[in-house]
Every structure is written in C-alpha cells, then in structure tokens.
Motif scaffolding. Structure first.
Motif, short mmCIF file in Angstrom:
data_model
loop_
_atom_site.label_atom_id
_atom_site.label_comp_id
_atom_site.label_asym_id
_atom_site.label_seq_id
_atom_site.Cartn_x
_atom_site.Cartn_y
_atom_site.Cartn_z
N ASP A 94 -0.61 -1.71 -3.00
CA ASP A 94 -0.34 -3.07 -2.53
C ASP A 94 -0.17 -3.03 -1.03
O ASP A 94 0.68 -2.29 -0.51
N ARG A 95 -1.04 -3.73 -0.32
CA ARG A 95 -1.02 -3.77 1.15
C ARG A 95 -1.05 -2.37 1.75
O ARG A 95 -0.33 -2.07 2.71
N GLY A 96 -1.89 -1.52 1.16
CA GLY A 96 -2.10 -0.20 1.71
C GLY A 96 -1.09 0.85 1.32
O GLY A 96 -1.20 2.00 1.74
N THR A 97 -0.11 0.49 0.50
CA THR A 97 0.97 1.40 0.12
C THR A 97 0.99 1.59 -1.39
O THR A 97 0.82 0.62 -2.14
N ILE A 98 1.22 2.81 -1.84
CA ILE A 98 1.37 3.06 -3.27
C ILE A 98 2.72 2.55 -3.74
O ILE A 98 3.77 2.97 -3.22
N ILE A 99 2.71 1.66 -4.73
CA ILE A 99 3.96 1.14 -5.26
C ILE A 99 4.26 1.68 -6.66
O ILE A 99 5.37 1.47 -7.17
N ALA A 100 3.30 2.35 -7.27
CA ALA A 100 3.54 2.96 -8.58
C ALA A 100 2.54 4.08 -8.81
O ALA A 100 1.39 4.00 -8.40
N ASP A 101 2.99 5.12 -9.49
CA ASP A 101 2.15 6.27 -9.83
C ASP A 101 2.70 6.86 -11.11
O ASP A 101 3.82 7.36 -11.15
#
Length: 247
Positions: A219-226
């Motif tokens: 989201d917006r260039g950032t990993i928010i879940a993995d």
C-alpha cells in the motif's frame, strides 16, 4: 534451494515514492502473490527486481549474489525469468519456434549460422509445450492463437530459460475465469515439480487465495502484510485498504 532476498528497496519518481523500504525473501517452492490497490507500487517493484529499473537504495540478492546494477539480460541469465501482463511472443513464428528461440538464446546460439534455427532444440521445445498443454499446437503461428493459449506459450518460454525465480506480472489478465484457475493450477504444479520460486501480481482474489502459498500486500509503496493467505485475509489493515474495496 534458491533464495531471492530483497532488503530495504526504495525507488521514487520526482516527488512520488513508488516503493519505500520493501524487504522480503522468496524461496524455492513458494508461490508468492504480491497484491495491493492500483498505484501501490507492484509494477515498480517487479521492474526493480529484474533490472528494468535501478533502485535509489536497497539490495536485491539471488543466492547471495547482488543483482542491483546488472542488466535485465544478465539477471535473466542468472536465473530470474519473467512473464508480462501483455503476452510477449513473436506472432509470425510458430509456437515451437518461439520456445526454441529462448532455448537458443539460453545456449548462446541465437545467431549461429551453421544450422537452421528451426531444427535446434525442437525436442526440448516440444517437451515444454507438452507440459503446458500446447504440444498439439506446436506448428501453428502464435498470431492465430486464442489469448489463453498465448499465456501458456509464454509460460513455456519462461520455463525454457530454466529459471530459479519466475516473476509473473498479471499472469491471468485477459483470460476467462476458468482459464485463470487452470493456468495458476499449472503454475502451482510446476512450482512443486521444479522447485521454482514464483512471485506474481494478480487482481483476481479467487486466483490469489486459491493458489498462493504466501501473500505480500503493498500500500503506497510499503508492505503492510506478509503471511499465509488465511492470516492476510483476516488482517484488518489489509481489509481496510484493499480487500474491503472488493466487497
């Protein structure tokens, strides 16, 4: 056992930070889905991994060898294959010749003049086409194929490079629902058989949750879940920024 290791990857365009601090690993036998809303940075991330773009900062390593700064051709030769959202085949060439071209390139014989190219690696090409269900169309020009069949040819071409890592950008785009599930079931089988590591982007959540072994959400260039599909599906932040938009 191959491993792709991505550490603190970042890339901006003017004042827009398309990818920021992205870190993850991808190992043999994984079918990893990279999902997120439009503009999340998925395509930029793909282009950074195979050398089409150079990161502003961060590292990409395959089996401990740094890939940053190498050309897409060199990264391909090192074992990172790719398929594209819009199929990249030679329309005037036959199905078999398209696969043979990759095999010739891999063997560094693409410009050899001592033997007609159409006679080289034909058996190997036919074996790959049989694995993706296209051997019976080996001598048809790619330009007359249905779109779903072109996707299978492109997969055979990717396999012809004998990749350790396969990047698949929207592999089921433009396909009918049944064809999508069939192609990803085939991809999952190849992951198990060959010990491939596959990273793919996809908008069809049935495909993602039906076949991925693990999900990354941008989201917006950032990993928010993995994590595994069930954990990501119930993640409240993911539901808020992405999955909730699908309901």
């Amino acid at each position: 056992m191959s491993q792709l290791e991505v550490t603190d990857l970042a890339r901006g365009f003017g004042g827009v930070q398309a990818v920021r601090g992205v870190s993850f690993t991808l190992e043999s036998g994984e079918l990893l889905a990279l999902i997120g809303p439009n503009g999340a940075g998925k395509s930029t991330c793909f282009n950074l991994l195979n050398g089409q773009l150079r990161p502003d900062s961060g590292r990409v390593r395959l089996d401990g060898v740094d890939l940053v700064g190498r050309t897409p051709r060199r990264i391909w030769a090192m074992g990172v294959g790719r398929t594209f959202q819009i199929t990249a085949t030679f329309a005037s060439m036959t199905v078999a010749e398209n696969v043979q071209t990759v095999l010739l390139s891999r063997a560094r014989r693409l410009f050899g003049l001592w033997r007609p190219a159409s006679r080289q690696f034909r058996d190997e090409a036919l074996a790959l086409l049989a694995r993706v269900g296209m051997a019976d169309q080996a001598d048809r020009p790619c330009g007359v194929l249905a779109y779903g069949d072109l996707k299978r040819v492109e997969l055979a071409m990717a396999l012809a490079s004998d990749p350790k890592i396969l990047l698949m950008d929207e592999p089921t785009a433009g396909m009918a629902p049944a064809e999508r599930l069939e192609l990803m079931a085939l991809t999952a089988a190849l992951v198990r058989e060959r010990g491939l590591a596959v990273l793919f982007t996809e908008h069809d959540m049935d495909v993602v949750f039906g076949h991925a072994t693990r999900l990354l959400v941008l989201d917006r260039g950032t990993i928010i879940a993995d994590g595994p599909p069930d954990a990501v599906r119930t993640d409240r932040r993911v539901q808020a920024v992405y999955l909730g938009d699908e309901s």
